[in-house]
Design an enzyme around this catalytic site. Sequence first.
Site, PDB file in Angstrom:
ATOM      1  N   CYS A   1       0.325   3.336   3.514  1.00 14.62           N
ATOM      2  CA  CYS A   1       0.662   2.826   4.845  1.00 14.62           C
ATOM      3  C   CYS A   1       1.969   3.460   5.352  1.00 14.62           C
ATOM      4  CB  CYS A   1       0.814   1.306   4.799  1.00 14.62           C
ATOM      5  SG  CYS A   1      -0.757   0.401   4.890  1.00 14.62           S
TER       6      CYS A   1
ATOM      7  N   ASN B   1     -13.649   9.923  -1.075  1.00 12.38           N
ATOM      8  CA  ASN B   1     -14.269   8.870  -1.877  1.00 12.38           C
ATOM      9  C   ASN B   1     -13.991   7.548  -1.178  1.00 12.38           C
ATOM     10  OD1 ASN B   1     -15.102  10.634  -3.933  1.00 12.38           O
ATOM     11  ND2 ASN B   1     -13.129  10.477  -4.963  1.00 12.38           N
TER      12      ASN B   1
ATOM     13  N   PHE C   1     -27.632   3.719 -10.681  1.00  9.63           N
ATOM     14  CA  PHE C   1     -26.870   4.294 -11.776  1.00  9.63           C
ATOM     15  C   PHE C   1     -27.587   5.537 -12.285  1.00  9.63           C
ATOM     16  CE2 PHE C   1     -25.621  -0.164 -11.833  1.00  9.63           C
ATOM     17  CZ  PHE C   1     -24.246  -0.082 -12.003  1.00  9.63           C
TER      18      PHE C   1
ATOM     19  N   SER D   1      -8.904   4.572  -5.496  1.00 10.12           N
ATOM     20  CA  SER D   1      -7.897   3.649  -6.007  1.00 10.12           C
ATOM     21  C   SER D   1      -7.145   2.906  -4.909  1.00 10.12           C
ATOM     22  CB  SER D   1      -6.882   4.414  -6.873  1.00 10.12           C
ATOM     23  OG  SER D   1      -6.225   5.410  -6.104  1.00 10.12           O
TER      24      SER D   1
ATOM     25  N   GLN E   1      -9.238  13.690   0.452  1.00  9.44           N
ATOM     26  CA  GLN E   1      -8.486  14.619  -0.385  1.00  9.44           C
ATOM     27  C   GLN E   1      -8.931  16.058  -0.148  1.00  9.44           C
ATOM     28  OE1 GLN E   1      -7.651  13.403  -4.539  1.00  9.44           O
ATOM     29  NE2 GLN E   1      -8.927  11.607  -4.126  1.00  9.44           N
TER      30      GLN E   1
ATOM     31  N   HIS F   1      -8.466   7.398   3.737  1.00  9.39           N
ATOM     32  CA  HIS F   1      -7.895   8.688   3.358  1.00  9.39           C
ATOM     33  C   HIS F   1      -8.943   9.547   2.656  1.00  9.39           C
ATOM     34  CE1 HIS F   1      -7.613   6.656  -0.552  1.00  9.39           C
ATOM     35  NE2 HIS F   1      -7.448   7.858  -1.111  1.00  9.39           N
TER      36      HIS F   1
ATOM     37  N   CYS G   1       0.834  -1.203   0.000  1.00 12.99           N
ATOM     38  CA  CYS G   1       0.000   0.000   0.000  1.00 12.99           C
ATOM     39  C   CYS G   1       0.867   1.251   0.000  1.00 12.99           C
ATOM     40  CB  CYS G   1      -0.920  -0.010   1.222  1.00 12.99           C
ATOM     41  SG  CYS G   1      -1.787   1.561   1.504  1.00 12.99           S
TER      42      CYS G   1
ATOM     43  N   HIS H   1      -4.453   0.179   7.891  1.00 13.51           N
ATOM     44  CA  HIS H   1      -4.924   0.000   6.520  1.00 13.51           C
ATOM     45  C   HIS H   1      -6.367  -0.504   6.457  1.00 13.51           C
ATOM     46  CE1 HIS H   1      -4.347  -0.826   2.201  1.00 13.51           C
ATOM     47  NE2 HIS H   1      -4.907  -2.005   2.405  1.00 13.51           N
TER      48      HIS H   1
ATOM     49  N   HIS I   1     -21.992  22.869   5.688  1.00 16.10           N
ATOM     50  CA  HIS I   1     -22.693  21.586   5.648  1.00 16.10           C
ATOM     51  C   HIS I   1     -21.863  20.577   4.877  1.00 16.10           C
ATOM     52  CE1 HIS I   1     -23.917  23.623   1.912  1.00 16.10           C
ATOM     53  NE2 HIS I   1     -24.067  22.415   1.385  1.00 16.10           N
TER      54      HIS I   1
ATOM     55  N   HIS J   1      -6.941   2.186   1.802  1.00 17.82           N
ATOM     56  CA  HIS J   1      -6.426   2.790   3.039  1.00 17.82           C
ATOM     57  C   HIS J   1      -7.272   4.022   3.369  1.00 17.82           C
ATOM     58  CE1 HIS J   1      -2.957   3.199   5.885  1.00 17.82           C
ATOM     59  NE2 HIS J   1      -3.523   4.387   6.010  1.00 17.82           N
TER      60      HIS J   1
END
Length: 374
Positions: A53, A176, A338, A184, A191, A189, A50, A120, A322, A187
């Site tokens: 990690c 995400n 979808f 992707s 952004q 995380h 990873c 992880h 919010h 672990h």
Amino acid sequence: MAEENVLDDISHRRFNPLRNSWILVSPHRTKRPWQEAPAKSTLPEYDPACYLCPGNKRAAGDVNPLYSSTFVFVNDYSAVKEDQPDYLAGTASGDDKSSLLLQAEGVKGKCFVICFNPKHNLTLADFPPASIAPIIDTWTTIYRIHLPPSHPHALPPTPSYPAPSQQFTYMQIFENKGSTMGCSNPHPHGQIWTTTCLPDEPSLELASMSKYKSVHNTCMLCDYLAVELTKRDRIIHENDSWVALVPWWATWPFEVLLLSRSCHLSLPELSPTEVSRLAEALSQVTKRYDNLFETHFPYSMGFHQAPLSWERDLEKGEVHLHAHFYPPLLRSATVRKFLVGYEMLAEPQRDITAEQAAVRLRGVSGTECYREGL
């Protein structure tokens, strides 16, 4: 039959005042048959392969420190660049349709990755609120460092967080979760993307809320929260600082809107108690998600707050801090929603009503995750 109960059985449209748009609701479609298989998986506490990690080498060659809490680094594959040539578009003149119809503008920015925890195999749903509070503190610190130096909440840069090369306009904090949402790496995380432009979604909200305030002289989301606290049909969790609910206009099956009770412009305005209560609310929402289908429930989550820098000072009520949770799962761990066909060509559509979704989320635990008993 109460007016809103009728909507559980008929197709109808709901208005989203934040985006000034509509969504089609089709609750009768839940009777469609599906064939499915269960999906469960486990991960190791440490994965030598990873790139997030502690102690491991990242894709670009840098080695992660042996961090014990949150860890932040500039994204090795940033979506926007901080240093690039300026793009100066030509101005349309006369009957020049090309310049009018083929518009572009350069965007600069900086992207960060925030590792939530060294382990992880954990997600926010596995964290106690006390382990989520440092993540909120990290979000807030990075936001404050990117404010103009004259802003009352601005922080000076540090070796860990150097000063940006220029004043950015907006900062989007998001997570995400799950490969379904394009993540992707499993672990834990999130952004942060900072940009010189104001992106479309917060721009639409700012326009709608500013217009509402100019007409009613009140905050749209304060008024909306008051309505929801009276009706209570769509609330899934609340404490003395935050309310989590399935919004009336929800597009995704189990979409959640997390609202601060106080009309704050941004994260730096939160008191220590409000940060603690936000951590509790994030824990509640994510645990309920995972417990709903007993799976690592995928979603995209992010905060909307005041721009870092804007053409004028924004008033409370034009912005109301919010968070949005947009999860795709519809019926089980393997059956998802979808946005295709009609949704792409006409307007969004959902199968279950917001009220039905809220009942489902209220019906599972927000304090313990199903994995604790395995």
